[in-house]
Design a protein around this motif. Structure first.
Motif, PDB file in Angstrom:
ATOM      1  N   LEU A 216       0.820  -1.215   0.000  1.00  0.00           N
ATOM      2  CA  LEU A 216       0.000   0.000   0.000  1.00  0.00           C
ATOM      3  C   LEU A 216       0.853   1.264   0.000  1.00  0.00           C
ATOM      4  CD1 LEU A 216      -2.826  -0.987   2.496  1.00  0.00           C
ATOM      5  CD2 LEU A 216      -3.048  -0.545   0.044  1.00  0.00           C
ATOM      6  N   VAL A 217       1.918   1.267   0.789  1.00  0.00           N
ATOM      7  CA  VAL A 217       2.705   2.494   0.922  1.00  0.00           C
ATOM      8  C   VAL A 217       3.369   2.907  -0.392  1.00  0.00           C
ATOM      9  CG1 VAL A 217       4.681   3.529   2.092  1.00  0.00           C
ATOM     10  CG2 VAL A 217       2.932   2.344   3.409  1.00  0.00           C
ATOM     11  N   PRO A 218       4.020   1.988  -1.144  1.00  0.00           N
ATOM     12  CA  PRO A 218       4.554   2.430  -2.441  1.00  0.00           C
ATOM     13  C   PRO A 218       3.468   2.955  -3.372  1.00  0.00           C
ATOM     14  CG  PRO A 218       5.512   0.335  -1.833  1.00  0.00           C
ATOM     15  CD  PRO A 218       4.427   0.616  -0.838  1.00  0.00           C
ATOM     16  N   GLY A 219       2.319   2.281  -3.402  1.00  0.00           N
ATOM     17  CA  GLY A 219       1.249   2.729  -4.287  1.00  0.00           C
ATOM     18  C   GLY A 219       0.780   4.127  -3.917  1.00  0.00           C
ATOM     19  N   LEU A 220       0.807   4.423  -2.624  1.00  0.00           N
ATOM     20  CA  LEU A 220       0.344   5.725  -2.157  1.00  0.00           C
ATOM     21  C   LEU A 220       1.182   6.868  -2.731  1.00  0.00           C
ATOM     22  CD1 LEU A 220      -1.757   6.897  -0.286  1.00  0.00           C
ATOM     23  CD2 LEU A 220      -0.124   6.749   1.575  1.00  0.00           C
ATOM     24  N   ILE A 221       2.442   6.569  -3.033  1.00  0.00           N
ATOM     25  CA  ILE A 221       3.308   7.624  -3.578  1.00  0.00           C
ATOM     26  C   ILE A 221       2.744   8.152  -4.893  1.00  0.00           C
ATOM     27  CG2 ILE A 221       5.627   8.055  -4.506  1.00  0.00           C
ATOM     28  CD1 ILE A 221       6.659   6.171  -2.332  1.00  0.00           C
TER      29      ILE A 221
ATOM     30  N   VAL B 267       9.354   8.615  -0.056  1.00  0.00           N
ATOM     31  CA  VAL B 267      10.126   7.373  -0.117  1.00  0.00           C
ATOM     32  C   VAL B 267      10.933   7.203   1.171  1.00  0.00           C
ATOM     33  CG1 VAL B 267      12.026   6.201  -1.288  1.00  0.00           C
ATOM     34  CG2 VAL B 267      10.233   7.314  -2.627  1.00  0.00           C
ATOM     35  N   ALA B 268      11.530   8.316   1.612  1.00  0.00           N
ATOM     36  CA  ALA B 268      12.325   8.235   2.843  1.00  0.00           C
ATOM     37  C   ALA B 268      11.442   7.787   4.002  1.00  0.00           C
ATOM     38  CB  ALA B 268      12.946   9.602   3.140  1.00  0.00           C
ATOM     39  N   MET B 269      10.234   8.352   4.063  1.00  0.00           N
ATOM     40  CA  MET B 269       9.325   7.995   5.145  1.00  0.00           C
ATOM     41  C   MET B 269       8.926   6.531   5.049  1.00  0.00           C
ATOM     42  SD  MET B 269       6.356  10.636   6.073  1.00  0.00           S
ATOM     43  CE  MET B 269       5.106   9.996   7.143  1.00  0.00           C
TER      44      MET B 269
ATOM     45  N   PHE C  64       8.288   3.127   7.938  1.00  0.00           N
ATOM     46  CA  PHE C  64       7.448   1.942   7.830  1.00  0.00           C
ATOM     47  C   PHE C  64       8.234   0.694   7.452  1.00  0.00           C
ATOM     48  CE2 PHE C  64       4.355   5.397   7.063  1.00  0.00           C
ATOM     49  CZ  PHE C  64       3.590   5.155   8.192  1.00  0.00           C
ATOM     50  N   GLY C  65       9.536   0.847   7.225  1.00  0.00           N
ATOM     51  CA  GLY C  65      10.356  -0.317   6.938  1.00  0.00           C
ATOM     52  C   GLY C  65       9.989  -1.044   5.655  1.00  0.00           C
TER      53      GLY C  65
END
Lengths: 597, 369, 374
Positions: C180-185, C243-245, C250-251
């Motif tokens: 989910l996190v990469p997609g959120l970018i 990306v850094a975050m 979130f690892g």
């Protein structure tokens, strides 16, 4: 011959030539014709004024000339170049200042200048000299580091002008540069324009809704509802009215006098001025006091020079086939008979040491004044002078930081709701519910003012008849012409027969006939004992008030009757100062005091 | 008093309904969201592309392959002859699952030894990966049990008898569509209420309103009630669409549903009124509504279960009215819940609504009087 | 480009940067909003069920039942609660206290010992279908493990003659946050690229500064270029921060090369800027521009990009529509670069699609922007 090149030794091409120019806009489902077949020519050199009320088509014509719009039909040439065909060639030779000056408010004065210098291709080497000249001319020198958004209206206007002048243009297009600007800045702007046209031979095209500015132009183009009413030197337009303008005085109250004179068939126009009434006759015959019926005691007429506005009103009357309503169905008709007679003693509005601060900015600074019952009291000042803030505090819309105020004996902020039923309020720009129809607006305000049953129906009927709204009652308020909007807004404010009426810039943008009709109603109300508080930036409207206060930078600089205020500006070289002269004198006096302090 | 409020309500409704742009806001986005969510937002898998590398060509393995080929969940796009293309197929997203049948498959099966089968799944979308694993496991287990039974193997001591209550086919749509009732009711109510004061401030009519003899509470009511009305109508339209267009069963009564709806709309109107009293332009109002809406939808259980969130986030969701209304809508639709069993959802929403209205009234008074 | 044109462009660029620097809302949309969205999504959205409350009904306790229930107690997926009868358990499920019921009837042990195939009732609450399906899968896993262990303990042959060995490529922990996190970018960059750009240009229309610019000697392409460069950099900055975050907070693993990520982001950013410019060419006030940008760029990036919902599972018509959503190509690249590495067979075609869209939108924007107000 390539475009843009004048034939040598010949009369240069005119600054602006319009051949049968037509342009319309689509607003929702409506088509609005902004320019309806304009044929006009403006010579090079000097100032050409584009004059007319709102919705006359001034801005559209400016934008067409700047190459920002294309005409639906017809042809526009600027400096001999067909704008539609080669806008870039035109734009390289003109300077254009849009309404609201086109400044970046979050850039400083210096940064704005740098940006426009970059865009206009001013070489870096030339800049210091050019900036120095512009900053000197506009008086902005001390403020180069200030953000444009934090400048006063007058300074913004001058910065906007400086930005269009970084590369000296042959033709300067200024779209309503004096809206909302105080008279001092206005006068300074005209000095700059004089310098440009006389000294640097720049041609200026200047649009304005203020008729008194016409007299400073070399040529004027009169626009009204997309049509050209006339053109020529302003003297020519007012000249036709020479010998028809008189100043009338009598022992009668000036409002009654105006009412009486306006109803005479041979009077084309009658407005209050300088303690009397200024009359324009329908023909060039000297008026005979004896012919006024019923007779007015001590009536005397003195000839006065014609004004530009007289010519404009006459042309409006002729061309549009409109006449100022000779006898307005008087506002008295529906008004409460039980209103107490105008009492001499009671002050209905009392303001004492009123102050309002927003953060570290003081919008209203320790002002005091009082308004008596049945009086028309004016607040005069430029944008940002503090008159709207004062107005909002009086209506209970904004709490004062300190000081005391009383309206009809109450502070409207803390007064119980029914007290608010005693005042009427007309907001700036005739705030109506644009999505609702005329009838729906009337019905809503009737209910909001707690009218019900037969009384409600009666008042709604009164409003639609009195203000001639019946034919438009299903029209959506947003689509109404400005004059109708103004009438509807006033009708809504009078729905509940208020004792006190607050009017915030009630005539801005309305044509002179609409303004006259509006003031005639207000006068009628005042005669009946309604107290009226009005703000305006039209200098001549200040004359219609019984008393007024001139405001600048949050302070009341001068207060009193129009005559008394004008008297303070009387000098040997200026025996008969106008309201604008007085205003400027008052502000300059205050500035000198400020310097002394 | 009530006449004035009524006049304001009528005016509000006229203003919204006479303006083409406002009408579009009430009809367009809800329609788009209903269609997008109703059709596009699904976790159900079908036609998942897969490949099979069968190292043991035999009767048994062919039978297993047939089980996969016949499943509506999977779509076998390639039979592989070697191990090499496997990684590439998955990496390039041509298949999401590769089934590797080991060389010893039939031998072990006949010996009633656990026959090795490997399922390689694309983990980039973890949810899909888990579901694929689950589906594949079910097929494998069914095949194995059948095969063993037919070939005289020992029966397992126990078997699972799986049953899903309330949604027997486990269709995502049954979960998502009732959720849209809550989602759209919130969006529409918030926009109608949140923008109305800002619009009046922009056009200057709000001052006009304040100088009439109306009290702030009258104005507040007059501004809140239209949102209540429009929100309820909008919700009803979606409920009808859910039942008749998407065929979602409505098992409970309308009374528990509309009681929840009413409390929800009141709570949301309160938030709308708070936004209204804080902002001065429609743009700020829109931004405010957006800033409230995104977290409130994400932290409501609309798409993902609240139980999966960290505990502190779960505690945060307790102040989100949509969380409770989602339980009510889904409870009434799918579980046939009645008022009694939903009490634990009604009262927090009522409390939130009351707090919101009081806060809105306070803010409103502070901004206006 | 001659010197005068260069100076014009430099002047415009300086103006743009000064405005961004002085306008807190631009920086907020570029950096604060992404951070907030990442936090909400990172913590708030998870499809991974852990500690699922489960009712265990054992009607007649015994050794076999005890071994079965202890298998559930050991599983990280479940938090079992014991119930004495099935009605009570179903009521608990109705009240949403448990998400499923596992029920061993009174004859469970007897039937298991005599002939086997003793039925275990499993009832899941199907309201949340996805959750229900995952829970079913977990129950099956526990059951299969238990069967094998049980058989081995008694020295029998395995009762389930198959052992499926799952191998999950790229996201071995199968954590939903990792996808989910990469997609959120992609969603975040849409905000800066399309929404912010459309808003700032609409502001120039509103304040009349665009009108003033047009009458100077500046060319339209210079105005557009001066908008592109700063917001491109701002968007890339927001991307780098996100990306850094994602990686540090979130690892989320970043398996692929950073330059591949940067390159793909640049292409997507150009496409998003193109959309923003296009929107602002006809929406000339901030209110309308904002609404259009949200409806045509933000919502599709959210719903139709494959960021949460698998495109392959959507109806065919909706799948076609997703082909015009630029975010779809970017999400595919993001998920691969983060979790799988530089998979050129995914990156190249999707990057090509992004490039085509960038050229298309920027070209269209250039074509419709002209030096006129109508």
């Amino acid at each position: 011959m390539p475009p843009g090149v004048d034939p040598p030794e010949a009369e240069p091409a005119p600054a602006l030539r319009c051949v049968d120019v037509r342009r319309s806009f689509r607003i929702g489902k409506r088509v609005v014709v902004a320019l309806d077949g304009i044929n006009v020519e403006a010579r090079r050199g000097g100032v050409t004024g584009l004059i007319g009320p709102d919705a006359a088509g001034k801005t559209t014509l400016m934008r067409l000339a700047a190459g920002l719009l294309l005409p639906d039909s017809g042809r526009i040439e600027v400096l001999g170049i067909d704008v539609a065909r080669d806008p870039l060639a035109v734009q390289a030779r003109v300077g254009y200042m849009p309404q609201h000056f086109g400044l970046y408010e979050d850039l400083s004065v210096r940064e704005n200048l740098d940006l426009y210098a970059d865009l206009q291709g001013v070489a870096p080497a030339e800049r210091p000299a050019r900036y120095a000249e512009l900053l000197h001319m506009t008086g902005l020198g001390p403020f180069t580091g200030r953000m444009a958004g934090r400048l006063s209206g007058g300074m913004k206007q001058k910065l906007g002008l400086a930005c269009t002048l970084v590369q000296p243009p042959e033709l300067l297009l200024l779209d309503e540069p004096t809206v909302g600007v105080d008279p001092v800045s206005r006068r300074e702007l005209w000095q700059i324009i004089d310098h440009l046209t006389r000294g640097l031979r720049t041609t200026v095209l200047f649009s304005t809704a203020y008729l008194d500015e016409a007299e400073r132009c070399d040529t004027v183009l009169l626009l009204h509802e997309g049509k050209l009413l006339g053109s020529g030197p302003p003297r020519e337009i007012s000249g036709a009215m020479e010998g028809r303008s008189f100043h009338a005085v009598a022992s009668l109250g000036r409002r009654q006098l105006q009412e009486r004179l306006a109803s005479l068939p041979w009077v084309m126009d009658a407005v209050i001025q300088s303690g009397g009434v200024r009359v324009v006759t329908a023909t060039r015959t000297a008026p005979d006091p004896a012919s006024v019926w019923p007779p007015v005691p001590d009536l005397r007429f003195t000839p006065v020079p014609a004004r530009f506005e007289d010519g404009f009103v006459a042309r409006l009357n002729d061309t549009m086939g409109r006449t100022a309503p000779s006898s307005p169905a008087s506002a008295e008709g529906g008004l409460r008979a039980a209103l107490p007679p105008p009492a001499q003693d009671g002050e209905v509005i009392v303001v004492e040491h009123l102050t309002r601060r927003f953060g570290d900015f003081t919008a209203v600074d320790d002002i005091s004044f009082g308004v008596r019952r049945g009086e028309i009291f004016g607040l005069l000042g430029a944008n940002g002078a503090g008159k709207s803030t004062t107005f909002r505090m009086l209506c209970g819309l904004l709490p004062p930081t300190s000081g005391r105020l009383r309206v009809a004996g109450f502070d409207l902020r803390t007064a119980a709701a029914p007290v608010r039923g005693r005042i009427g309020y007309m907001a700036q720009k005739f705030s109506l519910y644009g999505d609702l129809s005329v009838a729906q607006n009337l019905r809503f305000f009737a209910s909001a003012y707690r009218l019900r049953g037969a009384r409600r129906a009666e008042r709604i009927a009164w409003a639609s008849e009195e203000f001639e709204l019946a034919p438009m009652q299903d029209a959506t308020a947003r689509d109404l012409p400005l004059g109708f909007k103004q009438r509807l807004a006033l009708a809504c404010a009078l729905m509940h027969e208020p004792e006190i009426l607050f009017l915030d810039e009630p005539t801005s943008g309305v044509d002179p006939l609409g303004r006259r009709e509006f003031w005639r109603r207000i006068n009628g109300l005042a005669e009946l004992g309604v107290t009226v508080l009005v703000t305006t930036h039209f200098m001549e409207e200040a004359e219609y008030c019984d008393r007024l206060a001139i405001m600048a930078q949050g302070r009341v600089l001068s207060a009193g009757t129009p005559e008394a205020i004008k008297a303070t500006a009387r000098t040997a070289s200026r025996p008969d100062p106008t309201m604008e002269d007085a205003f400027i004198a008052v502000i300059e006096a205050a500035d000198n005091r400020g310097l002394a302090a | 008093m009530w006449r004035q409020v009524l006049a304001l309500v009528i005016k509000e409704l006229l203003a919204v309904l006479r303006d083409a742009k406002s009408r579009a806001v009430l009809i367009g986005p809800p329609l788009i969201q209903l269609i997008v969510f109703g059709y596009a937002a699904t976790f159900d898998l079908n036609h998942v592309p897969m490949a099979i590398y069968n190292q043991d060509p035999s009767q048994a393995s062919r039978e297993l392959v047939a089980h996969f080929a016949g499943s509506p969940t999977f779509h076998v796009v390639a039979m592989l002859g070697s191990e090499r293309p496997i990684d590439n197929l998955i990496d390039s997203r041509q298949v999401q699952l590769v089934l590797v049948i080991d060389r010893r498959f039939t031998r072990d099966l006949l010996a009633h030894q656990p026959a090795p089968v490997q399922a390689i799944v694309d983990g980039r979308n973890s949810n899909t990966a888990l579901l694929i694993e689950g589906y594949a496991n079910t097929i494998l287990t069914n095949f194995a049990l059948n095969w063993d039974a037919a070939h005289g193997g020992p029966a397992p001591s126990a078997v699972l008898d799986l049953r899903a209550l309330y949604n027997p086919t486990l269709s995502s749509r049954w979960f998502i569509v009732p959720g849209i009732v809550a989602l759209l009711t919130q969006v529409v109510t918030l926009l109608v209420v949140g923008l109305s004061v800002a619009r009046e401030r922009e056009t200057g009519t709000f001052d006009q309103l304040l100088v009439t003899p109306m009290r702030p509470v009258d104005i507040l009511l007059g501004k809140g009630l239209p949102g209540l009305l429009i929100g309820t109508v909008e919700a009803s339209v979606i409920i009808v669409a859910a039942v008749f267009w998407f065929d979602i069963p409505l098992r409970g009564g309308l009374l528990p549903l509309y009681l929840g709806l009413l409390l929800f709309v009141i709570a949301v109107s309160g938030i709308g009124l708070m936004i209204s009293s804080l902002v001065s332009t429609q743009q700020q109002a829109l931004l405010g509504a957006f800033l409230f809406m995104v977290p409130s939808i994400i932290l409501s259980g609309f798409a993902t279960p609240i139980a999966n969130m960290p505990v502190w986030v779960q505690d945060l969701t307790l102040i989100n009215p949509m969380r409770y209304f989602l339980v009510i809508v889904r409870g009434v639709f799918l579980q046939g819940a009645d008022i009694g069993s939903l009490t634990s959802q009604y009262w927090p929403m009522a409390t939130i609504g009351a707090v919101n209205l009081v806060a809105a009234a306070w803010l409103f008074r502070r901004r206006t009087i | 480009m001659n010197q005068v044109a260069f100076r014009r462009l430099r002047g415009l660029l300086r103006k743009e940067f000064l405005q961004i620097w002085r306008d807190p809302s631009a920086l907020a949309i570029a950096f604060l909003l992404p951070a907030v969205l990442l936090l909400i999504f990172g913590y708030g959205v998870s499809l991974d069920a852990r500690n699922v409350p489960l009712a265990l009904v054992v009607q007649r306790p015994g050794a076999l039942a005890a071994s079965f229930t202890s298998a559930f107690a050991r599983s990280p997926y479940f938090r079992p609660r014991a119930f004495l009868d099935i009605q009570q358990a179903e009521r608990a499920m109705q009240a949403r206290e448990v998400k499923g019921v596992v029920w061993l009837p009174s004859d469970f042990a007897r039937r298991a010992e005599h002939g086997g195939n003793s039925p275990i009732g499993v009832i899941v609450n199907g309201v949340d279908a996805n959750d229900a399906r995952l829970i079913e899968g977990y129950v099956q896993q526990v059951w299969a493990t238990w069967l094998t262990a049980e058989a081995r303990a008694q020295g029998q042959a395995s009762p389930t003659p198959l052992s499926a060995q799952p191998r999950v490529r790229f996201n071995p922990a199968v954590s939903s946050r990792n996808y989910l996190v990469p997609g959120l970018i992609a969603v975040i960059m849409t905000l800066t690229g399309a929404l912010l750009t459309a808003l700032v240009i609409a502001r120039e229309w509103e304040r009349g500064t665009m009108e003033a610019l047009m009458v100077t000697r500046v060319a339209m392409r210079e105005i557009l270029l001066a908008k592109l460069v700063p917001y491109f950099l701002l968007g890339m900055g927001g991307m780098a921060a996100s990306v850094a975050m994602a990686v540090l907070l979130f690892g989320v693993p970043l398996v692929g090369a950073w330059w591949v990520l940067a390159g793909a982001s640049a292409l997507f950013m150009l496409a998003a800027l193109g959309m923003g410019l296009l929107i602002s060419s006809f929406a000339r006030n901030q209110f309308v521009a904002g609404q259009i940008a949200i409806i045509v760029t933000f919502l599709p990036a959210f719903l139709l990009s494959g960021f949460v919902f698998d495109i392959g599972s959507m109806p065919r018509v909706v799948q076609w529509i997703t082909h015009v959503v630029a975010a779809r190509y970017f999400v595919a690249i993001l998920q691969s670069v983060f979790l799988a590495g530089d998979v050129w067979s995914v990156i190249l075609p999707n990057a090509l699609a992004l490039a085509v869209m960038a050229v298309l939108f920027l070209g269209l924007a250039r074509a419709v922007f002209h030096r006129r107000l109508d």
